[in-house]
Design a protein around this motif. Structure first.
Motif, mmCIF file in Angstrom:
data_model
loop_
_atom_site.group_PDB
_atom_site.id
_atom_site.type_symbol
_atom_site.label_atom_id
_atom_site.label_comp_id
_atom_site.label_asym_id
_atom_site.label_seq_id
_atom_site.Cartn_x
_atom_site.Cartn_y
_atom_site.Cartn_z
ATOM 1 N N ASP A 156 1.049 -0.445 3.746
ATOM 2 C CA ASP A 156 -0.543 -0.331 3.934
ATOM 3 C C ASP A 156 -0.869 1.054 4.083
ATOM 4 O O ASP A 156 -0.533 1.673 5.051
ATOM 5 C CB ASP A 156 -0.770 -1.536 5.197
ATOM 6 C CG ASP A 156 -2.525 -1.498 4.861
ATOM 7 O OD1 ASP A 156 -3.195 -0.732 4.997
ATOM 8 O OD2 ASP A 156 -2.841 -2.716 5.037
ATOM 9 N N LYS A 157 -1.843 1.528 3.129
ATOM 10 C CA LYS A 157 -2.513 2.738 3.181
ATOM 11 C C LYS A 157 -3.262 3.054 4.592
ATOM 12 O O LYS A 157 -3.174 4.123 5.078
ATOM 13 C CB LYS A 157 -2.947 3.144 1.965
ATOM 14 C CG LYS A 157 -2.280 3.378 0.776
ATOM 15 C CD LYS A 157 -3.383 4.014 -0.395
ATOM 16 C CE LYS A 157 -2.600 4.218 -1.447
ATOM 17 N NZ LYS A 157 -3.333 4.513 -2.805
ATOM 18 N N ASP A 158 -3.804 2.115 5.061
ATOM 19 C CA ASP A 158 -4.873 2.258 6.556
ATOM 20 C C ASP A 158 -3.959 2.104 7.319
ATOM 21 O O ASP A 158 -4.295 3.091 8.352
ATOM 22 C CB ASP A 158 -5.891 1.352 5.828
ATOM 23 C CG ASP A 158 -6.734 1.400 4.615
ATOM 24 O OD1 ASP A 158 -6.875 2.416 4.260
ATOM 25 O OD2 ASP A 158 -7.000 0.257 4.237
ATOM 26 N N THR A 159 -3.290 1.321 7.447
ATOM 27 C CA THR A 159 -2.625 1.086 8.908
ATOM 28 C C THR A 159 -1.319 1.546 9.090
ATOM 29 O O THR A 159 -0.558 1.882 10.035
ATOM 30 C CB THR A 159 -2.557 -0.397 9.311
ATOM 31 O OG1 THR A 159 -1.733 -1.172 8.265
ATOM 32 C CG2 THR A 159 -3.810 -1.189 9.173
ATOM 33 N N GLY A 160 -0.588 1.801 7.909
ATOM 34 C CA GLY A 160 0.962 2.241 7.806
ATOM 35 C C GLY A 160 1.880 1.146 8.049
ATOM 36 O O GLY A 160 3.033 1.197 8.163
ATOM 37 N N GLU A 161 1.388 0.077 7.879
ATOM 38 C CA GLU A 161 2.215 -1.173 8.143
ATOM 39 C C GLU A 161 3.100 -1.460 6.874
ATOM 40 O O GLU A 161 2.717 -1.420 5.833
ATOM 41 C CB GLU A 161 1.475 -2.596 8.583
ATOM 42 C CG GLU A 161 2.079 -3.757 8.647
ATOM 43 C CD GLU A 161 1.238 -4.930 8.633
ATOM 44 O OE1 GLU A 161 1.610 -6.170 9.019
ATOM 45 O OE2 GLU A 161 -0.208 -4.860 8.433
#
Length: 517
Positions: A156-161
């Motif tokens: 996930d680009k936003d959270t790094g998940e």
């Protein structure tokens, strides 16, 4: 209770027969008794229709022509199989005889088989030479599908998940030509989409798709008669093939695809181990690149690659793809409302059906583009799907004579009807329609408003509308209350409004603004 063959199963039998399968092979492919296939073949040939004509019939017509025949009685058969487990353990005991065990079985079983059938079933279960069966795979006959046990990940680009994704594998067992793709899940929609992508990758359709007993493919698992879910059967029907789940506890049925999973780990997972992907599209693009290398590798003993074997041998045996891609079908139940519409809950909208079905319970089949309404397995309405929420989609042929006027409703239609009762009625109609969020709701309200003239006369209705407009209360309920309480006939208030005068009478003790300077 014995299972029965539904019309979709009959179509699978006919499809395999047209593909040149013997009755025995049809039974083995679909997991049903050869005698059942023989019985249906006799009925097919005794009918006045060719196999192709029978294949084009809808389910209701097939069901009427060929009433369901029973197949394996699972409970009775399962009882015998469980008993055999104890029998087999006693085989080497001195004095063992099958007759002794049959007599014991016959005393306790609710519906015992005959001794001949008892022995036949035992020999089938415990053959003299029992080993791993080597399956010979005909070109273009089957496509095996499965999911890998280990997952890949996107970020996930936003959270790094790290988001785990499933990996789907399809293989043509004759050439071992392999297709791989990542998908969000193993759910029915993703499974069917991946199967469709695999068929388009191969450029043709095998006679059968062999799946593991996936929850998204099989509604009820069984060693003898697994139940395929409705959407997956419909997918197979669209592509003119059949679904054949692997047998439970029969690992030899899926050895090739299991081996393909291990090779995918080595030749696709391992090269991807240090790469980062932010979308399924990017991940599948890299899988597709590595898949080319995978399929081009030479077999050690065959001196040919998977791709070469597919192109030279297997491709010509595949059936052609249909002209259109399959759209996934879903199903909803709905009762036909008094107006002759069914409520379609996914879009919160309404679709018309013939008025004679009012009050009946129906089943809605729908895709991204089409909505079909079925009653007792017969399609009674077909509409293009309208994704706009709250809409009424109407086929005028569905409406009764009393309802056909409903389709001509429009703002102009109601203004013209209101004009016969006075200018104030027209003004109220315009205001109600302007304030309505959805035209259908407004139409019903103004129709109720106009119909008040039957109970109170046009003159009183016009007066009530005038009073409602003055009070900025133009609505059906408020105008009806004015009429019910005779407020439209209140002379003092009404005349003062007419003359634009205050309702407070003139008096010498009343002081004006000048008295307060």
């Amino acid at each position: 209770m014995a299972n029965t063959l539904d019309p979709m199963d009959l179509k699978q039998i006919i499809t395999l027969k047209l593909d040149g399968f013997s009755n025995r092979k049809i039974g083995a492919t679909l997991g049903i008794s050869r005698n059942t296939v023989n019985s249906y073949m006799k009925l097919f040939k005794a009918s006045d229709y060719s196999f192709k004509e029978l294949l084009s019939f809808d389910n209701v017509r097939l069901d009427a022509l060929f009433p369901s025949l029973t197949t394996i009685d699972n409970e009775r058969h399962d009882e015998l199989m469980l008993y055999f487990e104890g029998v087999n353990k006693a085989r080497n005991h001195p004095g063992f005889t099958f007759l002794y065990h049959y007599q014991e079985y016959a005393q306790h079983a609710s519906q015992p088989y005959s001794y001949t059938q008892f022995m036949e079933h035992y020999r089938r279960k415990y053959a003299k030479v029992k080993g791993s069966m080597k399956l010979e795979h005909e070109a273009g006959n089957e496509m095996y599908i499965d999911y890998t046990g280990k997952k890949l990940h996107i970020v996930d680009k936003d959270t790094g998940e790290l988001i785990p994704v499933e990996v789907f594998i399809a293989i043509l067992p004759n050439s071992q030509y392999t297709y791989v793709e990542a998908s969000q899940s193993q759910k029915r929609e993703d499974l069917i989409t991946s199967c469709g992508n695999a068929l388009h990758f191969y450029g043709g359709v095998p006679k059968a798709i062999v799946s593991d007993n996936l929850k998204s493919a099989v509604t009820r698992a069984s060693k003898y008669e697994p139940e395929i879910n409705r959407s997956f059967k419909d997918f197979a029907r669209h592509y003119n093939c059949v679904i054949n789940p692997t047998r439970s506890y029969a690992p030899q049925d899926k050895a090739l695809v299991e081996n393909a999973v291990h090779l995918v780990y080595q030749r696709i997972y391992y090269p991807l181990r240090e790469m980062t992907f932010f979308s399924l599209k990017d991940l599948n693009r890299e899988i597709k690149r590595l898949l080319v290398t995978y399929n081009n590798l030479l077999f050690q003993r065959k001196e040919a690659s998977r791709r070469e074997l597919f192109q030279s041998i297997e491709r010509e045996y595949l059936k052609p793809l249909p002209t259109s891609a399959y759209e996934i079908k879903d199903y909803k139940r709905a009762k036909v409302q008094k107006m002759g519409y069914v409520y379609f809950s996914p879009d919160k909208s309404y679709y018309s059906v013939p008025y004679r079905y009012i009050g009946k319970k129906t089943l809605i089949h729908y895709t991204k583009s089409v909505v079909e309404v079925y009653y007792n397995h017969v399609r009674i309405a077909l509409h293009q799907r309208n994704p706009v929420k709250g809409t009424y989609t109407t086929n005028t042929e569905h409406l009764s004579s009393t309802h056909k006027g409903y389709t001509s409703w429009s703002p102009e239609y109601f203004k013209n009807k209101a004009a016969a009762h006075g200018a104030n009625v027209v003004s109220c109609v315009e205001k109600i329609l302007a304030d309505s969020d959805y035209p259908e709701t407004g139409y019903k309200r103004v129709m109720g408003l106009i119909m008040l003239h039957k109970s109170y006369s046009s003159q009183r209705l016009d007066n009530a509308c005038k009073r409602a407009l003055q009070a900025d209360a133009a609505s059906y309920k408020r105008i009806k209350k004015i009429l019910e309480n005779n407020l439209d006939q209140s002379s003092l208030f009404y005349q003062d409004l007419e003359e634009d005068k205050t309702h407070i009478p003139s008096h010498q003790n009343i002081r004006g603004a000048a008295a307060y300077k």
